[in-house]
Design an enzyme around this catalytic site. Structure first.
Site, PDB file in Angstrom:
ATOM      1  N   CYS A 186      -7.679  -1.607   1.192  1.00 50.64           N
ATOM      2  CA  CYS A 186      -8.471  -0.386   1.429  1.00 50.64           C
ATOM      3  C   CYS A 186      -7.728   0.881   1.004  1.00 50.64           C
ATOM      4  CB  CYS A 186      -8.856  -0.295   2.903  1.00 50.64           C
ATOM      5  SG  CYS A 186      -9.975  -1.602   3.442  1.00 50.64           S
ATOM      6  N   HIS A 187      -6.482   1.024   1.475  1.00 50.85           N
ATOM      7  CA  HIS A 187      -5.736   2.253   1.178  1.00 50.85           C
ATOM      8  C   HIS A 187      -4.277   1.976   0.822  1.00 50.85           C
ATOM      9  CE1 HIS A 187      -9.145   3.467   3.792  1.00 50.85           C
ATOM     10  NE2 HIS A 187      -9.272   4.388   2.867  1.00 50.85           N
ATOM     11  N   LYS A 188      -4.009   0.698   0.436  1.00 50.56           N
ATOM     12  CA  LYS A 188      -2.714   0.323  -0.136  1.00 50.56           C
ATOM     13  C   LYS A 188      -1.532   0.372   0.841  1.00 50.56           C
ATOM     14  CE  LYS A 188      -3.888   1.532  -4.917  1.00 50.56           C
ATOM     15  NZ  LYS A 188      -5.301   1.547  -4.774  1.00 50.56           N
TER      16      LYS A 188
END
Length: 204
Positions: free
Chosen positions: A160-162
Site C-alpha cells: 500500500c505505502h511501501k
C-alpha cells in the site's frame, strides 16, 4: 342518528371489548419494546466472546522458510518457520530499524520482547497488519535483493505505502509505518499446536 328501540348497551359492550383487546395488545407490544434494550444489551458480550475466542493452530506442516496465514478475531495471523539464515541476519539489521529493541511494549507481550519477538526463535507468530494504515503486508522470505531493498534479508513489504519489516516484524526506519507489527498473546500446547489468544501459564 340512532333509531328508536336500538340497543345502545350492546353497541357499547362491543366497543368496550374492542378497546380492551386493543389496549392489551398495545400494552403487550410496549412490554416487548421495553424489553428490547435489555435483550440488545446481552448481545455485545456474546459477540465479543465469540470474536475473542482463542484458536488452536497446527504448525506441523509449515516448512522451513515458509509462512502460513491463519485467522483470529477476524485478523490475519502470520506464522513463519524462520530459517537459520534469517535468524542469523536479524542482529545485523538493528541499525536500519526504528525500534530494534522492541521498546514499544504494547506491540508484543513481555515474553516476546526479545531479539526474535517470539517464544521459540524459529517460530514467528504475528498479527499480519501494517501499523501504518492497516494493510496486509506480503511476505518476502528469501534473502536476496528486491526492487524495494537491494540488501533484503527476508521479511514483509506492505504494497500500500511501501513500509518494510524484517522477519521479526520490526519496522524499518524511514518508512510510513510508525511501529513494529503486533505479536498476539499465544502459547504452545505441544510441539506442533499453538493456542492464539491465551498467554502461557504464569505470564501476564
Amino acid at each position: 342518528m340512532p333509531h328508536p328501540g336500538e340497543n345502545h348497551d350492546e353497541v357499547d359492550h362491543g366497543r368496550r371489548r374492542f378497546l380492551t383487546v386493543t389496549t392489551a395488545v398495545v400494552g403487550g407490544a410496549g412490554v416487548v419494546i421495553a424489553a428490547l434494550p435489555f435483550i440488545k444489551s446481552w448481545e455485545p458480550s456474546a459477540r465479543a466472546l465469540a470474536a475473542g475466542a482463542p484458536v488452536t493452530i497446527d504448525i506441523s506442516k509449515i516448512e522451513s522458510g515458509q509462512m502460513v496465514r491463519f485467522a483470529w478475531r477476524k485478523l490475519p495471523i502470520f506464522v513463519v518457520n524462520r530459517t537459520k539464515e534469517q535468524l542469523a541476519d536479524l542482529p545485523g539489521l538493528d541499525p536500519r530499524l526504528r525500534d530494534p529493541e522492541c521498546k514499544e511494549t504494547s506491540q508484543q507481550p513481555s515474553y516476546c520482547q526479545n531479539a526474535w519477538r517470539s517464544i521459540k526463535p524459529e517460530w514467528l507468530v504475528m498479527i499480519g497488519i501494517c501499523t501504518h494504515l492497516g494493510c496486509v503486508p506480503d511476505y518476502y522470505g528469501q534473502i536476496k535483493p528486491e526492487p524495494f531493498d537491494p540488501h533484503w534479508k527476508g521479511g514483509f513489504f506492505c504494497p500500500c505505502h511501501k513500509s518494510r519489516y524484517d522477519v521479526a516484524g520490526r519496522v524499518f526506519d524511514g518508512v510510513p509505518a510508525p511501529l513494529n507489527m503486533v505479536i498476539p498473546p499465544y502459547h504452545y500446547i505441544d510441539d506442533v499446536h499453538v493456542r492464539i489468544g491465551v498467554n502461557p501459564k504464569g505470564a501476564a
